[in-house]
Write an enzyme that holds these catalytic residues in place. Structure first.
Site, PDB file in Angstrom:
ATOM      1  N   THR A  14      21.575  25.224   2.350  1.00 43.96           N
ATOM      2  CA  THR A  14      22.059  23.891   1.990  1.00 43.96           C
ATOM      3  C   THR A  14      22.529  23.112   3.208  1.00 43.96           C
ATOM      4  OG1 THR A  14      22.688  24.639  -0.220  1.00 43.96           O
ATOM      5  CG2 THR A  14      23.753  22.655   0.579  1.00 43.96           C
ATOM      6  N   THR A  97      23.984  29.860   0.760  1.00 42.01           N
ATOM      7  CA  THR A  97      25.121  30.573   0.162  1.00 42.01           C
ATOM      8  C   THR A  97      24.731  31.532  -0.957  1.00 42.01           C
ATOM      9  OG1 THR A  97      25.540  28.712  -1.348  1.00 42.01           O
ATOM     10  CG2 THR A  97      26.737  28.729   0.750  1.00 42.01           C
TER      11      THR A  97
END
Length: 332
Positions: A14, A97
């Site tokens: 991200t 993540t």
């Protein structure tokens, strides 16, 4: 006075993503724009105020695809950087993540470098309003440059918190405070004035471990059997048929599956498969009960199932002895 020299390996995720606008904080992957390491650094010019950070080419890999092949490549790259880059103070690895905790623990079990290694990511893309990517990266660099970070194994930095790779887990899909250490809390914080550590993990971690994946071609297959009401042995039997050498039972708390699962796990053990008993709840220890001892299952202590799987696979790469593997679960 010269600034600490920090290597940044960007694997994607991200923090490397550019969405379709500042309010695109969930479906940004559709845009298909993922920055390489130099581009990520260029978006955070403030890094120059705290360290001399240089980019290391790697490649953009969504974290749901990252596994052993990347762990091995990152381990080799970290070793190369320490050997070839004069004055290297630390290494920061940017990572998605979703599987960050697994990569962090795998590296914390196997890296052979003395400099701090810090994993970092973000919950919002770099293009988003109030993105956490820039501050997370800057703080990860500060932690990697801190002498206090040495000897703690791989660290994970998000949302100003410093966590040990062994203990941290992702707890929320979208919230910025997603990474937590359920039983023990953070090791410290990246505050505005300084990097503040308050405790040290006691479990053995890199570089002082008995595992080295740099020369391995493949890890032994280890699967996770997730306990739920009415679970039978179908998944466990399928794992054995697929060649599993180890199975982690993600059991009900405080640590057991259904009777049908237990039967299938005992049959798997009779076929030479090593069984580790973990819990699906994400907090608290699984202890060696009398029944578990009779069955021959190895308790996972407080490792969650996904981390117990990594330790079991690493253990099976060096030994088949259940007693030795049990020792490893008490050590790491």
């Amino acid at each position: 006075m010269s600034k600490p020299r920090i290597a940044f390996i960007g694997t994607g995720g991200t923090m490397a993503s550019i969405g379709r606008g500042p309010l695109d904080i969930q479906d940004y992957g559709v845009a298909g724009i993922v920055m390489d390491a130099p581009a990520i650094l260029a978006r955070v010019p403030e890094l120059a105020e705290v360290a001399d950070v240089f980019a290391v080419p790697y490649g953009a890999v969504i974290s749901t695809r990252i596994g052993f092949t990347d762990w091995r490549a990152l381990s080799r790259e970290c070793s190369r950087l320490e050997a070839e880059e004069p004055g290297l103070a630390g290494i920061v690895i940017g990572h998605g993540t979703s599987s960050m905790e697994e990569t962090a623990y795998a590296l914390s079990l196997s890296l052979k470098v003395s400099v701090p290694v810090v994993m970092v990511g973000s919950q919002r893309p770099a293009s988003a309003l109030s993105s956490d990517a820039g501050m997370n990266l800057l703080n990860a660099v500060r932690v990697a440059a801190s002498p206090q970070a040495r000897g703690l194994g791989v660290l994970v930095l998000l949302n100003d918190e410093i966590h040990a790779a062994r203990d941290v887990t992702k707890t929320s899909t979208w919230r910025l405070q997603t990474f937590r250490t359920p039983d023990f809390g953070a090791l410290g914080h990246a505050d505005g004035d300084r990097i503040a550590f308050y405790r040290r993990p006691l479990r053995r971690a890199a570089p002082d471990t008995e595992f080295d994946i740099r020369g391995l071609d493949v890890l032994p297959r280890v699967d996770i059997a997730y306990a739920h009401a009415d679970a039978d042995g179908t998944a466990i039997n399928a794992f054995v048929a697929a060649g599993a050498r180890g199975i982690v039972s993600a059991g009900f708390a405080p640590g057991s599956g259904t009777p049908a699962e237990a039967d299938a796990l005992r049959a798997a053990m009779a076929a030479g498969v090593v069984v580790v008993q973990a819990s699906r709840v994400g907090s608290g220890r699984v202890v060696r009960t009398e029944k578990m001892g009779r069955d021959g299952f190895i308790p996972a202590d407080n490792l969650n199932p996904q981390k117990a799987r990594i330790l079991l696979a690493f253990a099976l790469s060096v030994t088949q002895d259940p007693a030795e593997i049990s020792r490893m679960f008490e050590t790491y």
